[in-house]
Design a protein around this motif. Structure first.
Motif, mmCIF file in Angstrom:
data_model
loop_
_atom_site.group_PDB
_atom_site.id
_atom_site.type_symbol
_atom_site.label_atom_id
_atom_site.label_comp_id
_atom_site.label_asym_id
_atom_site.label_seq_id
_atom_site.Cartn_x
_atom_site.Cartn_y
_atom_site.Cartn_z
ATOM 1 N N LEU A 40 -9.609 -10.203 -6.108
ATOM 2 C CA LEU A 40 -8.697 -9.843 -7.189
ATOM 3 C C LEU A 40 -7.956 -11.066 -7.708
ATOM 4 O O LEU A 40 -7.808 -11.255 -8.929
ATOM 5 C CB LEU A 40 -7.693 -8.794 -6.703
ATOM 6 N N TYR A 41 -7.473 -11.897 -6.788
ATOM 7 C CA TYR A 41 -6.705 -13.081 -7.178
ATOM 8 C C TYR A 41 -7.585 -14.148 -7.827
ATOM 9 O O TYR A 41 -7.130 -14.880 -8.707
ATOM 10 C CB TYR A 41 -6.009 -13.685 -5.951
ATOM 11 N N PHE A 127 -4.178 0.330 0.513
ATOM 12 C CA PHE A 127 -4.073 -0.996 -0.106
ATOM 13 C C PHE A 127 -4.489 -2.070 0.902
ATOM 14 O O PHE A 127 -5.211 -3.017 0.569
ATOM 15 C CB PHE A 127 -2.642 -1.250 -0.587
ATOM 16 N N ALA A 128 -4.018 -1.925 2.136
ATOM 17 C CA ALA A 128 -4.356 -2.911 3.166
ATOM 18 C C ALA A 128 -5.832 -2.826 3.546
ATOM 19 O O ALA A 128 -6.499 -3.849 3.725
ATOM 20 C CB ALA A 128 -3.477 -2.681 4.399
ATOM 21 N N ARG A 129 -6.344 -1.606 3.686
ATOM 22 C CA ARG A 129 -7.751 -1.436 4.073
ATOM 23 C C ARG A 129 -8.690 -2.023 3.027
ATOM 24 O O ARG A 129 -9.672 -2.699 3.360
ATOM 25 C CB ARG A 129 -8.059 0.060 4.252
ATOM 26 N N GLU A 130 -8.396 -1.765 1.748
ATOM 27 C CA GLU A 130 -9.269 -2.246 0.675
ATOM 28 C C GLU A 130 -9.080 -3.737 0.411
ATOM 29 O O GLU A 130 -10.046 -4.476 0.234
ATOM 30 C CB GLU A 130 -8.973 -1.463 -0.612
ATOM 31 N N GLY A 131 -7.821 -4.170 0.379
ATOM 32 C CA GLY A 131 -7.547 -5.546 -0.017
ATOM 33 C C GLY A 131 -7.716 -6.574 1.077
ATOM 34 O O GLY A 131 -8.099 -7.719 0.808
ATOM 35 N N GLY A 140 -1.863 -6.124 7.509
ATOM 36 C CA GLY A 140 -2.325 -6.023 6.128
ATOM 37 C C GLY A 140 -1.311 -5.336 5.240
ATOM 38 O O GLY A 140 -1.102 -5.743 4.087
ATOM 39 N N GLU A 141 -0.654 -4.306 5.766
ATOM 40 C CA GLU A 141 0.351 -3.598 4.968
ATOM 41 C C GLU A 141 1.505 -4.517 4.582
ATOM 42 O O GLU A 141 2.059 -4.417 3.485
ATOM 43 C CB GLU A 141 0.876 -2.390 5.745
ATOM 44 N N GLN A 142 1.883 -5.420 5.476
ATOM 45 C CA GLN A 142 2.955 -6.358 5.153
ATOM 46 C C GLN A 142 2.517 -7.348 4.084
ATOM 47 O O GLN A 142 3.279 -7.679 3.170
ATOM 48 C CB GLN A 142 3.379 -7.099 6.414
ATOM 49 N N VAL A 143 1.273 -7.820 4.169
ATOM 50 C CA VAL A 143 0.790 -8.823 3.217
ATOM 51 C C VAL A 143 0.658 -8.237 1.812
ATOM 52 O O VAL A 143 0.948 -8.911 0.811
ATOM 53 C CB VAL A 143 -0.553 -9.412 3.700
ATOM 54 N N VAL A 144 0.202 -6.980 1.715
ATOM 55 C CA VAL A 144 -0.005 -6.390 0.387
ATOM 56 C C VAL A 144 1.254 -5.704 -0.139
ATOM 57 O O VAL A 144 1.215 -5.091 -1.215
ATOM 58 C CB VAL A 144 -1.169 -5.375 0.393
ATOM 59 N N PRO A 146 3.902 -6.763 -1.741
ATOM 60 C CA PRO A 146 4.262 -7.031 -3.143
ATOM 61 C C PRO A 146 3.431 -6.232 -4.141
ATOM 62 O O PRO A 146 3.935 -5.822 -5.189
ATOM 63 C CB PRO A 146 4.002 -8.535 -3.280
ATOM 64 N N MET A 147 2.163 -5.970 -3.799
ATOM 65 C CA MET A 147 1.292 -5.231 -4.712
ATOM 66 C C MET A 147 1.730 -3.777 -4.831
ATOM 67 O O MET A 147 1.907 -3.256 -5.934
ATOM 68 C CB MET A 147 -0.158 -5.316 -4.231
ATOM 69 N N TRP A 148 1.944 -3.098 -3.683
ATOM 70 C CA TRP A 148 2.302 -1.686 -3.786
ATOM 71 C C TRP A 148 3.745 -1.509 -4.275
ATOM 72 O O TRP A 148 4.062 -0.506 -4.929
ATOM 73 C CB TRP A 148 2.037 -0.931 -2.485
ATOM 74 N N LYS A 149 4.609 -2.483 -3.989
ATOM 75 C CA LYS A 149 5.975 -2.386 -4.510
ATOM 76 C C LYS A 149 5.985 -2.503 -6.029
ATOM 77 O O LYS A 149 6.766 -1.837 -6.719
ATOM 78 C CB LYS A 149 6.857 -3.463 -3.878
#
Length: 366
Positions: A40-41, A127-131, A140-144, A146-149
């Motif tokens: 994505l990035y 989000f974490a599983r896919e990204g 993964g949930e912590q890293v992503v 900013p995206m879900w927020k």
């Protein structure tokens, strides 16, 4: 160069569900790619200018973005079986349902995803599983985050507040009930073959409300909606649109709500864009939003941002209606009168939008 069309999108993305179901119905050979955060990035952002889903990379290496552009382009290249009804009333109905699904239902699904705790937790995991599939899920949930927020932040933009939630939920539950009554009789919206409205409605209903565990019970009394969603994910069906350009009366309540509530937002939006263009002569683009708008959903009043992109989606049914000859317009008008839309399609867009690459621009300087 790629050997096959590549479709990039996550399961939690409603717009990706729209295009994915279209590709399945058409039987277009493709690879369904679930992009990682790295893709994505880098790849997608570099190709289309931002991280967004869905995107499509064609076999010749060119890129498509925005579900309507993707489907229009692929429909021209793969015309059979067509998802475009031959009659004017059905054609207009299909485009109006796409507009309603793409631009009005986000108010419902952004509430159900981010205000229902079970759904929000599920979305964060997804989000974490896919990204970031290579990381432990908790990390993964912590890293992503900013995206879900950022995604959950759209609630305020769409007018999702405690005082509007009763209306939002009433609208969403009523839509499901009305669709269930319709699909008890018809396989798809306009008969035995899906139109663009089917794919557009499927996206938010399946990817958010049905797939998210905290709102699955909204479909407990809607088995015909669930069967319709299964049909849209199955192999191609060979049915046809209803004869004589018929738009089923079972859809009348949905269109009546569209014209009673959604259309007021659209009319105000066009007027605000016209006013802004009058105050900014020579401008080639319009801001992404133009202040607040008083709106009604499910009979409840609130305020929300005027998102200007919506005008581009509005132009699709308006342009179709304007292109009708006298006989076609008379036929469509007879149906519009039945659902309270007689005056709605006379709305005039004086400052239309066009695609400039992957950005939205004015067709002519203001």
């Amino acid at each position: 160069m790629t050997a096959r069309l590549q479709h990039f999108g996550w399961d939690v993305s409603p717009y990706s569900a729209k295009t994915r179901s279209y590709l399945r119905f058409k039987g277009i050979p493709h690879d369904d790619v679930h992009p990682t955060a790295r893709q994505l990035y880098s790849t997608i952002s570099k190709a289309v200018g931002r991280m967004i889903m869905p995107t499509v990379r064609m076999p010749d290496g060119t890129w498509l973005q925005d579900t309507s552009d993707i489907i229009d382009t692929l429909e021209a290249a793969h015309p059979e079986p067509s998802i475009v009804p031959p009659g004017p009333s059905q054609r207009l109905a299909a485009l109006l349902l796409e507009l309603h699904a793409d631009e009005w239902l986000p108010t419902v699904i952004m509430h159900t995803r981010w205000n229902v705790p079970e759904n929000a937790a599920f979305a964060r995991r997804e989000f974490a599983r896919e990204g970031l599939p290579w990381l432990p899920r908790f990390l993964g949930e912590q890293v992503v985050a900013p995206m879900w927020k950022r995604m959950s932040g759209y609630r305020a933009i769409l007018g999702i507040r405690p005082e509007t939630v009763p209306g939002i939920e009433a609208f969403g539950r009523e839509l499901i009930a009305r669709l269930d009554a319709h699909f008890a009789i018809h396989p798809f919206l306009l008969g035995g073959r899906p139109c663009i409205g089917d794919f557009a409605l499927f996206g938010p209903l399946w990817a958010h409300m049905w797939r998210d565990p905290g709102t699955r019970d909204w479909f407990a009394a809607a088995p015909h909606v669930e069967a319709w969603m299964e049909r849209l994910q199955a192999d191609r069906t060979e049915g046809d649109f209803l004869a004589h350009d018929a738009v089923p009366a079972t859809l009348d309540p949905i269109f009546a709500t569209l014209f009673a509530e959604h259309w007021a937002f659209l009319t105000d939006l066009v007027g605000r864009i016209d006013a802004w263009c009058g105050e900014n002569p020579g401008a080639t683009r319009v801001p992404r939003s133009l202040g607040e708008h008083a709106f009604v959903i499910g009979g409840v009043s609130g305020t929300r941002k005027l998102i200007t992109f919506t005008q581009w989606m509005l132009q699709r049914p308006l342009d179709a209606y304007a292109a009708f000859d006298d006989d076609q317009r008379a036929q469509a008008d007879a149906w519009l009168a039945r659902v309270g839309g007689t005056e709605a399609l006379t709305l005039r867009v004086t400052h239309p939008f066009v695609r400039n690459g992957f950005a939205m621009a004015l067709a002519a300087p203001a």
